[in-house]
Enzyme design. Structure first.
Site, PDB file in Angstrom:
ATOM      1  N   HIS A   1      20.208  27.450 -13.338  1.00 15.85           N
ATOM      2  CA  HIS A   1      20.463  26.161 -14.055  1.00 15.85           C
ATOM      3  C   HIS A   1      21.721  25.873 -14.085  1.00 15.85           C
ATOM      4  O   HIS A   1      22.292  24.744 -14.097  1.00 15.85           O
ATOM      5  CB  HIS A   1      19.966  26.429 -15.490  1.00 15.85           C
ATOM      6  CG  HIS A   1      18.239  26.327 -15.498  1.00 15.85           C
ATOM      7  ND1 HIS A   1      17.901  25.060 -15.878  1.00 15.85           N
ATOM      8  CD2 HIS A   1      17.693  27.287 -15.379  1.00 15.85           C
ATOM      9  CE1 HIS A   1      16.483  25.213 -15.822  1.00 15.85           C
ATOM     10  NE2 HIS A   1      16.196  26.564 -15.490  1.00 15.85           N
TER      11      HIS A   1
ATOM     12  N   ASP B   1      29.572  22.337 -14.273  1.00 17.68           N
ATOM     13  CA  ASP B   1      28.065  22.449 -14.935  1.00 17.68           C
ATOM     14  C   ASP B   1      27.099  21.950 -14.041  1.00 17.68           C
ATOM     15  O   ASP B   1      27.363  21.312 -13.012  1.00 17.68           O
ATOM     16  CB  ASP B   1      28.091  20.887 -15.924  1.00 17.68           C
ATOM     17  CG  ASP B   1      27.476  21.068 -17.100  1.00 17.68           C
ATOM     18  OD1 ASP B   1      26.484  21.951 -17.411  1.00 17.68           O
ATOM     19  OD2 ASP B   1      27.962  20.520 -18.082  1.00 17.68           O
TER      20      ASP B   1
HETATM   21  P1  ADQ Z   1      23.312  23.446 -21.009  1.00 21.55           P
HETATM   22  O1  ADQ Z   1      24.640  24.037 -20.728  1.00 21.55           O
HETATM   23  O2  ADQ Z   1      23.160  23.769 -22.543  1.00 21.55           O
HETATM   24  O3  ADQ Z   1      22.323  23.608 -20.076  1.00 21.55           O
HETATM   25  P2  ADQ Z   1      22.889  20.446 -20.844  1.00 21.55           P
HETATM   26  O4  ADQ Z   1      22.271  20.177 -19.388  1.00 21.55           O
HETATM   27  O5  ADQ Z   1      24.072  19.391 -21.373  1.00 21.55           O
HETATM   28  O6  ADQ Z   1      23.752  21.905 -20.953  1.00 21.55           O
HETATM   29  O7  ADQ Z   1      21.713  20.637 -22.123  1.00 21.55           O
HETATM   30  C1  ADQ Z   1      21.945  20.642 -23.431  1.00 21.55           C
HETATM   31  C2  ADQ Z   1      20.932  20.367 -24.112  1.00 21.55           C
HETATM   32  O8  ADQ Z   1      21.032  20.523 -25.375  1.00 21.55           O
HETATM   33  C3  ADQ Z   1      20.695  18.662 -24.019  1.00 21.55           C
HETATM   34  O9  ADQ Z   1      19.537  18.337 -23.930  1.00 21.55           O
HETATM   35  C4  ADQ Z   1      21.311  18.054 -25.459  1.00 21.55           C
HETATM   36  O10 ADQ Z   1      20.869  16.781 -25.971  1.00 21.55           O
HETATM   37  C5  ADQ Z   1      21.045  19.179 -26.429  1.00 21.55           C
HETATM   38  N1  ADQ Z   1      22.042  19.451 -27.523  1.00 21.55           N
HETATM   39  C6  ADQ Z   1      23.480  19.775 -27.168  1.00 21.55           C
HETATM   40  N2  ADQ Z   1      24.080  19.714 -28.269  1.00 21.55           N
HETATM   41  C7  ADQ Z   1      23.176  19.380 -29.275  1.00 21.55           C
HETATM   42  C8  ADQ Z   1      23.383  19.196 -30.808  1.00 21.55           C
HETATM   43  N3  ADQ Z   1      24.282  19.328 -31.543  1.00 21.55           N
HETATM   44  N4  ADQ Z   1      22.243  18.915 -31.267  1.00 21.55           N
HETATM   45  C9  ADQ Z   1      21.010  18.655 -30.569  1.00 21.55           C
HETATM   46  N5  ADQ Z   1      20.733  18.827 -29.406  1.00 21.55           N
HETATM   47  C10 ADQ Z   1      21.968  19.088 -28.568  1.00 21.55           C
HETATM   48  C11 ADQ Z   1      22.240  24.476 -18.812  1.00 21.55           C
HETATM   49  C12 ADQ Z   1      23.219  24.044 -17.844  1.00 21.55           C
HETATM   50  C13 ADQ Z   1      23.139  22.652 -17.402  1.00 21.55           C
HETATM   51  C14 ADQ Z   1      21.836  22.349 -16.782  1.00 21.55           C
HETATM   52  C15 ADQ Z   1      20.630  22.587 -18.109  1.00 21.55           C
HETATM   53  C16 ADQ Z   1      19.139  22.260 -17.551  1.00 21.55           C
HETATM   54  O11 ADQ Z   1      24.419  24.539 -18.288  1.00 21.55           O
HETATM   55  O12 ADQ Z   1      24.093  22.336 -16.365  1.00 21.55           O
HETATM   56  O13 ADQ Z   1      21.793  20.756 -16.928  1.00 21.55           O
HETATM   57  O14 ADQ Z   1      20.825  24.003 -18.136  1.00 21.55           O
HETATM   58  O15 ADQ Z   1      19.167  22.847 -16.274  1.00 21.55           O
END
Ligand code: ADQ
Length: 468
Positions: free
Chosen positions: A155, A359
């Site tokens: 991921h 990311d």
């Molecule tokens: P993450 O590093 O966690 O994931 P991201 O892809 O942005 O990053 O996903 C975060 C998720 O958590 C999003 O759905 C977001 O809405 C939710 N989230 C964040 N802060 C929140 C809050 N305060 N309250 C509620 N929800 C919140 C890892 C990798 C990424 C990759 C994903 C999926 O680092 O690059 O996109 O896996 O493969």
């Protein structure tokens, strides 16, 4: 698919119907196909059991948990996974903490997990392993004689060859990956970096069919950009925000950022760019607010505590220099927010700021776009370093190290005419829809099912055993 599907990820959903992008997508997949989902038990034990524990089968599939001791958690999870692999994959070699204890813990947990999986897996099952916690899991499973298809999805970004130098010599990524049939990565750039690693390996060869030949093994490496559940997000965003009672408290010009509080997400530079924008604006009656939602994670790791302190200081400084009795420029919320509320906040925000240094994909970028009103959409300012930038070429792309450029992009986004906003939104939304999360899991599993006909792992097993 002949056998059953077994999904392995560090976290496992505890609710019968989980919410949240990835977890929800895998849940939906398993609900259709049946099978098993294996993940770690969040409660640490003085002695970890040698067998997987059933944690409920309310859905069409079983959930099984493996237990960890405090030492496992410290060395496998906080240690090797999050203080070695995470920083290496996010180009932060300076934050890597090498420790033999971490290396041993990581290999031990992967080995024990493989032993437990062998007790429930049948030879023709299809095992789909998720993320950096389990790079060596296929090697361990092969060493124990598993001959079925094994897939991996990373991921986070695949590290560049130069950054891999920060790993200890026992972390043999190429050999670990070579025990999988299919290595799935987020972007084409990740695939290029993975191929670069294999090209540098003695004995690895790129075949005419695009696979890599590495000793007896044939590995396919492909990109499968992950997405979101678009429909669910569009629905949630379309509800009136007034219902939640939050709408009145929000400024007219809202800029939003939503990230786990992680040093890879580039939050300090985002705050600096917002501060710079406030400083440079000519019309001082203009009073936008940056709403930054950043729940803490991995606070036991010191780099995460440092970033928290840095942000508190920075938000204090930007507010101290700019705030007024009736205006708070930076609102910094340090906790999780209900996803339905989040979707409405995205829709309300004129600008979505997604500015990580590195990311894998970044789902927030896709959620922000999906949440917009097609007749009056906001603008996504997106780091070129996020995997999402490869597809969302019509976002305002920025260099997250360049404060001036980000501040200018923010000004441009806030002033962007409706026509241009609509055009950029339509292009991004088209990509978000084309790569939704169901498409991601379906295409991956199809590719894994087709990854090979049949082959013998006997030579490979002998080699893997000598290492285990
Ligand atoms: P993450 O590093 O966690 O994931 P991201 O892809 O942005 O990053 O996903 C975060 C998720 O958590 C999003 O759905 C977001 O809405 C939710 N989230 C964040 N802060 C929140 C809050 N305060 N309250 C509620 N929800 C919140 C890892 C990798 C990424 C990759 C994903 C999926 O680092 O690059 O996109 O896996 O493969």
């Amino acid at each position: 698919m002949s056998g059953q599907l077994i999904v392995v990820s560090n976290r496992i959903p505890t609710a019968a119907t989980p919410s949240g992008g990835l977890v929800y997508a895998l849940h939906e997949t398993l609900r259709k196909t049946g099978g098993i989902w294996i993940g770690s038990d969040p409660d640490l034990r003085p002695h970890a059991s040698k067998s997987l524990k059933e944690i409920g089968d309310q859905s069409n599939y079983r959930r099984l948990a493996f237990e960890l001791t405090q030492e496992d958690y410290d060395t496998f999870y906080l240690g090797f996974a999050n203080s070695v692999l995470w920083p290496v994959c996010h180009r932060r070699g300076d934050l890597v903490q090498i420790s033999r204890r971490y290396e041993k813990g990581y290999r031990r947990v992967n080995r024990h997990l493989a032993e437990q999986i062998m007790k429930v897996a049948e030879p023709d099952d299809l095992i789909w392993v998720h993320d950096y916690h389990f790079f060596p899991l296929a090697l361990e499973l092969r060493a124990l004689g598993f001959t079925g298809k094994l897939g991996f999805f990373l991921h986070i970004p695949f590290p560049a060859l130069g950054d891999l130098g920060a790993l200890p010599p026992t972390a043999d990524l190429a050999r670990w990956l070579a025990a999988f049939d299919l290595v799935g990565l987020q972007t084409r750039s990740d695939v290029a970096r993975c191929l670069e690693l294999f090209r540098s390996e003695f004995g690895a060869e790129l075949m005419n069919d695009g696979k890599i030949k590495y000793g007896e093994q044939r590995i396919a490496v492909r990109s499968f950009p992950i997405g979101i559940d678009v429909e669910a997000f569009v629905d949630a965003a379309s509800q009136e925000l007034d219902d939640t009672g939050i709408a009145r408290a929000l400024p007219r010009e809202l800029v939003i950022g939503v990230d786990r509080l992680d040093y890879s997400k580039g939050l300090p530079n985002r705050f600096r760019a917002f501060g710079r924008f406030l400083e440079m604006r000519t019309d001082k009656s203009r009073r936008p607010s940056l709403l930054q939602i950043a729940p803490p994670t991995r606070e036991e790791v010191s780099a995460y505590r440092d970033i928290r302190h840095e942000l508190e200081e920075l938000s204090g400084r930007v507010n101290g220099e700019n705030a007024d009795l009736d205006w708070t420029p930076v609102r910094y919320i340090h906790r999780n927010i209900d996803r339905n509320v989040l979707a409405k906040l995205f829709r309300k925000a004129r600008v979505g700021l997604v500015t990580p240094f590195a990311d894998g994909m970044n789902l927030v970028a896709k959620e922000y776009i999906a949440a917009q009103d097609p007749d009056d959409p906001g603008v996504l300012v997106l780091s070129r370093m996020a995997g999402a930038a490869e597809e969302m070429t019509q976002a305002l792309q920025v260099n997250p190290y360049d404060i001036e450029e980000m501040s200018e992009a923010l000004a441009r986004a806030l002033d962007m005419p409706l026509d241009e906003r609509k055009r950029r939104y339509a292009s991004c939304m088209e990509r978000v829809k084309a790569t939704d999360v169901a498409h991601w899991s379906e295409t991956y599993l199809k590719a894994l099912s087709a990854s090979r006909d049949k082959m013998s792992w006997s030579n490979f097993n002998a080699e893997a055993r000598s290492d285990a």
